[in-house]
Write an enzyme that holds these catalytic residues in place. Structure first.
Site, mmCIF file in Angstrom:
data_model
loop_
_atom_site.group_PDB
_atom_site.id
_atom_site.type_symbol
_atom_site.label_atom_id
_atom_site.label_comp_id
_atom_site.label_asym_id
_atom_site.label_seq_id
_atom_site.Cartn_x
_atom_site.Cartn_y
_atom_site.Cartn_z
ATOM 1 N N ASP A 594 4.011 42.389 -25.116
ATOM 2 C CA ASP A 594 4.586 41.795 -23.910
ATOM 3 C C ASP A 594 6.104 41.834 -24.060
ATOM 4 O OD1 ASP A 594 4.649 40.336 -21.463
ATOM 5 O OD2 ASP A 594 5.038 38.517 -22.611
ATOM 6 N N THR A 596 8.627 39.445 -22.189
ATOM 7 C CA THR A 596 9.257 38.138 -22.167
ATOM 8 C C THR A 596 8.694 37.228 -23.247
ATOM 9 O OG1 THR A 596 9.553 38.362 -19.786
ATOM 10 C CG2 THR A 596 9.801 36.158 -20.719
ATOM 11 N N ASP A 793 2.944 35.992 -25.918
ATOM 12 C CA ASP A 793 3.255 34.577 -26.133
ATOM 13 C C ASP A 793 2.809 33.662 -25.005
ATOM 14 O OD1 ASP A 793 5.125 35.409 -24.197
ATOM 15 O OD2 ASP A 793 6.514 33.838 -24.811
#
Length: 905
Positions: A594, A596, A793
């Site tokens: 990912d 961000t 996250d």
């Protein structure tokens, strides 16, 4: 066509085999028969009458077979008025009740429920041949009972999916077969795991003073008037299993450690224990101490071993049960009847060497493995629980001008719901009144909250800002996005095939070979052994073969390396959930990451402030002062940036927040506006072509840019970005140099994604990804044979983390992502993936070395224990040497595993 039949008369697996073989002998029939419940699933090209099946079974035994058809005897069987084509006739159903005494027919596939027909023919829906309804089938059928099965009530093969609340084998030995109660898998012996509930339980409330008062909604106690409080949830079943094993582990350690000390003291010169008591007495002490371990803490392993032998599904428990069981029985026999043994097998003190320490150590180590397994399964289902916590249990219903607190289970589509500041949004819908800022990071993974106004969509589980609004409920229950994510995480985690343990693979061959060698040893010695003592020598040497093959070092081989490796990883900020994660990490060839919060910092920050008059600090002071009255995260980023430059904030007058556009106010008697282009148009601020071009250039880099106007003239802008972590570039470069393909998947727009990918020199990225898109991409790569790791996250990453062969969560991310992952990077640093990869490689190499040590001594000792050297050199493997060999193999394994402590990551 497929039919399901009830079969009665079977009492054992031999009966089941006979019935299955008989049915399969019938032309055009393929049958699969299960014993518990006693059913036969038959696939046939053309319909075969039940009478023909019964005729075949009657010829081989007292078995009966009938179509599985259940109806409620209290319900009336009706025939609806529909024209059906039955055979070559057209028959008009009248819809009148048919007396139960008449001849009736039904579709065995129940295409239209319990609808019946009054003539034979084919089902008008599926075309299958209609079956006659017998008198017994008009009553609730009773489940056949197998007298030889004491746990027959555990299984439920009628379920074809792992439904919430059901139990299944984590190894999926019988695919999607489920059980009603907790227990052991009949194939591999593993503890059955409970599938988690996927819906939020309706909360119950009670009075703290009168616990007998229980309601399903908040309110006041009807007895004393106190406010009702939520009832505390009971411990989860997974936690109870873990605590039970933990208790048994403590008991095992308490008694095993003294036994081990007593046994090993024999190798110490001038044994200090002999100064206290004679070794004969110490042997009785070992026996007494071993009883709680064998008959309480680890008794379940012997039960599993016995089951594995009965079903011939040989596994690790077979190996453990035979090895430790024989060692215990041998020790017991030697303790009570020492005079039966020849002098060659006795110690200097005249006692026979016992193996209570081998028995208890093996069982304690296996118990440790089960404890770790239970903890892993509890944490796996913990991801589902963390997701469930996102959904609030209550909502505020607005009806007829009044507000009432209700359970989310009572929400209906179209209800008006009040969402107050800081509350979680209960269901999916849209704003009908008011406006606010919504933090959707737990769903989208993006850190910047969004401004929401009337008619904008809102999502269940997201968090409202500092304003109140009214929303219309549009999607409730399982329809919400949060519920769909929960379902995806559950499906992905259940579909992942566990790694078949190497020890289990070896045991399938190792166990029968060792047993065969032991039996051959007994008969050879009984035939050719010393006259008078042939049977004794045969028994002792046969037992010696089993003892030397006892997998003490094998039990240590994997746990020791894993424990040391996991500890080493923790010291370096890499938390590894289980051994499966270590093995998979060593095989990874594709890393999905990912953006961000994984590659980037995961929080908005000011990159730069541009001013046309080169007075950036003054301009920053003005906009920071303006933003000090705003709760918006972008505003906070500007304020924080000003603080880093040690700029003081000044007074602002006429402050106003314009939803979705920006903020305005008077700073030092000047009208200042900060926001997007729509705000500039609203305040009628002019923008020069030069500034406009600069802003467009920044936006093409995917950055958030806010215009700054003073007295209706745009004199600068501020660029806010989510900075790439300093270590991300080096980490990704290192991973790619190891041959790992790195692909970035993000929910951001293409411009932002491309800018980040270019900086990282990534050739593969996909922008605008929803949670299901990430999941699909991982499945696509896995279908190509790739071993995929996923780093993320946010909650939006949870399904992908669960589906990936190895999920890697940033410790700075959400609890759900961490629970879904197998590896957690405490510092949220991609360098942790490089460390995890290296650690995995070293640990797996270490485990392979340990397995070599474990089996090398067995391979060398078994022939000697069998007595192959006796005809040539007169040498037999004494119990002391056997114990020394086992101990030395264990010491070799431990020493080798401890080398990992010096590994540099």
């Amino acid at each position: 066509m497929i039919h399901t039949y009830n079969v009665s008369g079977m009492s054992c697996d031999g009966c089941r085999t006979k019935v299955e073989k008989t049915l399969n002998a019938i032309d055009e029939v393929h049958a699969v028969v299960s014993l518990d419940p006693a059913i036969a699933t038959i696939t046939m090209e053309n319909h075969v009458p039940t009478e023909k099946l019964q005729e075949a079974l009657t010829a081989v035994g007292k078995y009966t077979i009938e179509m599985s058809h259940f109806t409620d005897s209290s319900a009336k069987i009706k025939k609806e008025p529909m024209e059906k084509s039955i055979g070559n006739e057209h028959h008009q159903h009248t819809g009148e009740e048919m007396p139960n005494s008449s001849t009736e027919y039904y579709c065995p596939m129940h295409c239209e429920g319990d609808k019946v027909y009054d003539k034979a023919g084919d089902c008008p829906v599926c075309g299958m041949h209609l079956e006659k309804v017998s008198e017994s089938e008009k009553k609730p059928a009773e489940k056949p009972c197998c007298s030889s099965k004491k746990e027959s009530d555990k299984k439920d093969v009628s379920s074809t999916a792992i439904a919430p609340g059901k139990y299944y084998c984590p190894m999926h030995c019988e695919e999607d077969k489920v059980y009603e109660k907790a227990g052991d898998c009949p194939v591999c012996g593993m503890d059955l795991v409970k599938a988690p509930e996927l819906t939020v339980e309706k909360p119950l409330y009670t009075c703290p003073m009168h616990p007998e008062v229980i309601q399903d909604a908040p309110g006041s106690c009807p007895i004393c008037g106190m406010d009702l409080v939520p009832m505390k949830p009971v411990d989860s079943e997974e936690n109870k299993t873990y605590l039970d094993l933990l208790h048994k582990m403590k008991i095992a350690l308490l008694f095993t450690v003294p036994i081990f000390i007593i046994a090993m003291s024999e190798m110490i010169p001038n044994n200090p224990l002999l100064q206290i008591m004679d070794m004969k007495i110490w042997n009785w002490v070992q026996f007494a101490l071993s009883l709680p371990v064998v008959f309480y803490a680890a008794w379940m392993f012997f039960v599993r071993a016995w089951k594995s032998i009965l079903t011939w599904n040989l596994n690790m428990f077979t190996l453990i049960g035979i090895g430790s069981g024989v060692a215990f029985l041998f020790s017991l026999f030697a303790l009570f009847f020492p005079n039966v043994f020849p002098a060659e097998f006795k110690t200097e003190s005249g006692t026979v060497h016992l193996y209570f320490e081998a028995t208890t150590v093996i069982l304690t180590l296996v118990l440790l493995g089960q404890l770790l397994e239970a903890r892993a399964h509890s944490q796996t289902s913990g991801a589902i629980k963390e997701l469930m916590k996102l959904a609030p249990t209550e909502a505020t219903l607005v009806e007829n001008g009044k507000e009432t607190v209700i359970s989310i289970h009572d929400i209906k589509k179209g209800n008006l719901l009040r969402v107050k500041p800081g509350e979680k949004i209960p269901v999916d819908g849209k704003i009908s009144e008011g406006e606010s800022t919504i933090d959707e990071s737990m769903i989208s993974g993006e850190p910047i909250p969004l401004d929401k106004k009337k008619d904008d969509a809102v999502i269940a589980g997201t968090i409202n800002g500092n304003k109140s609004f009214v929303m219309v409920a549009e999607k409730i229950g399982s329809e919400t996005l949060l519920s769909q994510i929960v379902q995806m995480v559950n499906d992905a985690s259940r579909s992942r095939a566990p790694i078949q343990k190497l020890a289990d693979k070896i045991s399938k061959y190792f166990v029968p070979i060792v047993v065969a060698v032991s039996v051959i040893t007994f008969f050879v010695w009984a035939k050719f052994g010393p006259e008078g003592d042939a049977l004794i020598y045969g028994f002792i040497n046969a037992v010696a073969v089993l003892i030397i093959a006892c997998p003490c070092a094998l039990g240590l081989a994997t746990p020791m390396s894993v424990m040391v490796g996991v500890g080493k990883g923790a010291q370096s900020g890499v938390l590894i959930k289980n051994a499966e994660a270590l093995e998979n990490m060593n095989k990874v060839d594709v890393l999905i990451t990912d953006k961000t919060g994984t590659i980037t910092e995961g929080k908005p920050s000011v990159e730069k402030v541009f001013s046309t008059n080169n007075q950036e600090d003054d301009l920053l002071q003005s906009i920071a002062s303006l933003n000090q009255y705003s709760e918006h995260p972008l505003a906070q980023a500007v304020v924080n940036f000003a603080k880093t430059k040690k700029l003081s904030l000044i007074e602002v007058k006429d402050f106003e927040s314009v939803t979705g556009k920006g903020v305005t106010g008077t700073v030092e008697n000047k009208n200042v506006a900060l926001g997007n282009k729509k705000l500039m148009e609203e305040v009628k601020a002019s923008v020069s072509e030069e500034i406009e071009n600069k802003i467009i250039a920044e936006q093409k880099l995917g950055k958030t840019v806010s215009y700054i106007s003073v007295e209706k003239t745009v004199i600068g802008y501020v660029t806010i970005t989510d900075a790439i972590k300093a270590t991300s570039v080096a980490a990704i470069k290192e991973l790619m140099s190891q041959g790992i393909e790195v692909i970035m998947l993000t929910g951001d727009n293409k411009n932002t994604a491309k800018a980040v990918a270019d900086e990282l020199q990534l050739t593969s990225f996909i922008a605008g990804c929803l949670p299901e898109d990430k999941l699909k991409e991982i499945k696509r790569l896995q279908a190509e044979g790739k071993i995929v790791a996923m780093a993320g996250d946010g909650i939006n990453d949870a399904p992908a983390l669960a589906q990936a062969d190895i999920g890697i969560a940033m410790g700075t991310g959400t609890d759900v992502a961490i629970e879904s992952a197998k590896i957690t990077l405490v510092k949220g640093d991609l360098q942790g993936i490089v460390k995890a990869k290296k650690l995995s490689h070293e640990v797996m190499k270490n485990i392979n070395q340990n397995l070599f040590f474990a089996f090398f001594y067995n391979a060398l000792g078994i022939p000697i224990a069998a007595g192959v050297l006796y005809p040539f050199f007169g040498i037999l493997l004494s119990p002391m040497i056997a114990a020394l060999a086992m101990s030395f193999s264990s010491v070799s394994v431990i020493a080798n595993a401890l080398r990992l402590r010096g590994l540099k990551l």
